[in-house]
Design a protein around this motif. Structure first.
Motif, PDB file in Angstrom:
ATOM      1  N   GLY A 123     -27.834   4.567  71.311  1.00  0.00           N
ATOM      2  CA  GLY A 123     -27.086   3.454  70.740  1.00  0.00           C
ATOM      3  C   GLY A 123     -27.945   2.216  70.633  1.00  0.00           C
ATOM      4  O   GLY A 123     -29.116   2.202  71.034  1.00  0.00           O
ATOM      5  N   SER A 277     -24.835  12.442  69.772  1.00  0.00           N
ATOM      6  CA  SER A 277     -24.927  10.999  69.530  1.00  0.00           C
ATOM      7  C   SER A 277     -24.053  10.525  68.379  1.00  0.00           C
ATOM      8  O   SER A 277     -23.759   9.331  68.270  1.00  0.00           O
ATOM      9  CB  SER A 277     -26.386  10.597  69.276  1.00  0.00           C
ATOM     10  OG  SER A 277     -26.819  11.063  68.011  1.00  0.00           O
ATOM     11  N   VAL A 283     -19.016   7.979  69.663  1.00  0.00           N
ATOM     12  CA  VAL A 283     -19.116   6.750  68.866  1.00  0.00           C
ATOM     13  C   VAL A 283     -17.987   5.785  69.227  1.00  0.00           C
ATOM     14  O   VAL A 283     -18.186   4.564  69.285  1.00  0.00           O
ATOM     15  CB  VAL A 283     -19.109   7.078  67.362  1.00  0.00           C
ATOM     16  CG1 VAL A 283     -18.973   5.805  66.532  1.00  0.00           C
ATOM     17  CG2 VAL A 283     -20.392   7.810  66.976  1.00  0.00           C
ATOM     18  N   GLN A 286     -19.068   4.170  72.315  1.00  0.00           N
ATOM     19  CA  GLN A 286     -20.100   3.188  71.980  1.00  0.00           C
ATOM     20  C   GLN A 286     -19.468   1.858  71.600  1.00  0.00           C
ATOM     21  O   GLN A 286     -19.798   0.801  72.147  1.00  0.00           O
ATOM     22  CB  GLN A 286     -20.942   3.674  70.789  1.00  0.00           C
ATOM     23  CG  GLN A 286     -22.098   4.571  71.101  1.00  0.00           C
ATOM     24  CD  GLN A 286     -22.870   4.909  69.826  1.00  0.00           C
ATOM     25  OE1 GLN A 286     -22.307   4.936  68.736  1.00  0.00           O
ATOM     26  NE2 GLN A 286     -24.148   5.173  69.956  1.00  0.00           N
ATOM     27  N   GLU A 292     -23.497   0.195  68.822  1.00  0.00           N
ATOM     28  CA  GLU A 292     -23.365   0.864  67.537  1.00  0.00           C
ATOM     29  C   GLU A 292     -24.358   2.025  67.477  1.00  0.00           C
ATOM     30  O   GLU A 292     -25.348   2.040  68.211  1.00  0.00           O
ATOM     31  CB  GLU A 292     -23.626  -0.116  66.392  1.00  0.00           C
ATOM     32  CG  GLU A 292     -22.656  -1.284  66.381  1.00  0.00           C
ATOM     33  CD  GLU A 292     -22.833  -2.190  65.177  1.00  0.00           C
ATOM     34  OE1 GLU A 292     -22.672  -1.705  64.039  1.00  0.00           O
ATOM     35  OE2 GLU A 292     -23.124  -3.383  65.369  1.00  0.00           O
ATOM     36  N   PRO A 293     -24.125   2.994  66.598  1.00  0.00           N
ATOM     37  CA  PRO A 293     -25.072   4.105  66.483  1.00  0.00           C
ATOM     38  C   PRO A 293     -26.437   3.629  65.995  1.00  0.00           C
ATOM     39  O   PRO A 293     -26.536   2.667  65.233  1.00  0.00           O
ATOM     40  CB  PRO A 293     -24.420   5.023  65.446  1.00  0.00           C
ATOM     41  CG  PRO A 293     -22.964   4.674  65.483  1.00  0.00           C
ATOM     42  CD  PRO A 293     -22.921   3.195  65.773  1.00  0.00           C
TER      43      PRO A 293
END
Length: 325
Positions: A123, A277, A283, A286, A292-293
């Motif tokens: 991330g 991921s 996500v 996250q 954020e990715p």
């Protein structure tokens, strides 16, 4: 079959069996729990993100990922722990830009980025350039104009000359040809309190930390440092939008293994963990933490990290030339 042909056949059989050993090892991998090193204290943002990723990876690898927090030495101890571990794929390290800046600033760090293989992105978070509400600047152009008209009159919060926020602020000043006074803090919370009160006027820090104060109107956001706008502050433009692409900064977290890990295991880990991921469940976790990715995998991720080394190297040389590191 004559003697020579028999010997040749036997050698080929033996060689084929030997060559297939790494492939078979990857097929069986993992057969026991994996250690996941996190160079951050329990309860921090990096720790919570790392644990969320460990949980997702554990489901997909079908083995427990045992998180070990090693917060000492600014992350150097955790990095050395991966170097000292057997290169068998059973030790992960989830680290960020400090892995690079430690290497560049501390001669005793004892490692290079080439000592590790980047497996998967975990991330990232952006920085946001913020100003005190008492400052009469509403946008980037006005802030730069004010700094040029009043050189050295504004104070900015810094976690130290070679910290990420200190280096990034000095990059901003260098790119704009402006000056401001550094006020050092032991942690970002102290600087946040002081920009709200007006003791300092400029603060470049992670977006999740600043966003609540921006949203409540206590400080003003000027620009974010990522290539795309933050979901936390969607109304705030990026530096790239405003014509300053060199102000790109993110606090990324990437999962690494030892450089001597067998290639078939690396290939398997990349496939499984890159899928982890981008899973919807991960996500969501996250975003809950303000992350954020990081949409980089394989060679793209390796090149991204190589560029990170170059970026921070320039910043550190600039700071040292100015007597700040």
């Amino acid at each position: 079959m004559d003697r020579r042909a028999a010997i040749l056949a036997l050698c080929l059989f033996a060689t084929a069996g030997y060559v297939s050993q790494p492939a078979r090892a990857a097929d069986d991998f993992p057969v026991r729990p994996i250690k996941a090193l996190i160079p951050a204290a329990v309860g921090t943002g990096a720790d919570m993100l790392g644990r969320a990723f460990a949980a997702e990876a554990s489901k997909r690898l079908k083995q427990p990922l045992v998180v070990e927090n090693i917060a000492g030495g600014g992350g150097i101890i955790a990095t050395r722990s991966l170097m000292a571990a057997p290169p068998d794929g059973y030790t992960f390290l989830m680290h960020g830009p400090a892995m690079v800046t430690n290497m560049l600033t501390d001669p005793s760090a004892g490692y290079r980025m080439e000592d590790f293989i980047a497996i998967a992105p975990v991330g990232q978070i952006s920085f946001t350039l913020s100003v005190s509400e008492s400052l009469p600047t509403k946008n980037l152009q006005e802030l730069i104009g004010y700094l040029k008209a009043n050189p050295g009159s504004l104070n900015y919060g810094s976690m130290g000359g070679t910290s990420l926020n200190g280096l990034s602020t000095e990059r901003f000043l260098a790119l704009t040809g402006t000056k401001a006074q550094s006020i050092d803090y032991k942690n970002a919370t102290g600087a946040l309190l002081d920009i709200v009160s007006g003791r300092i006027q400029v603060f470049l820090q992670t977006t999740p930390l600043l966003a609540p104060q921006v949203q409540s109107g206590k400080i003003r956001a000027i620009a974010v440092t990522s290539d795309s706008r933050s979901f936390l502050l969607p109304e705030v433009p990026t530096f790239r939008e405003l014509g300053m692409p060199d102000m790109f900064v993110t606090v990324w977290i990437v999962l690494f293994v030892h450089k001597a890990t067998l290639e078939p295991i690396v290939v398997k880990l990349r496939q499984v963990l890159n899928e982890a991921s981008v899973s919807a469940e991960f996500v969501a976790r996250q975003r809950a933490g303000g992350f954020e990715p990081l949409a980089k995998t394989g060679k793209d991720l390796e090149e991204y990290l190589r560029q990170e080394v170059l970026r921070w190297e320039v910043d550190i040389k600039r700071t040292r030339a100015a007597g700040g590191g």
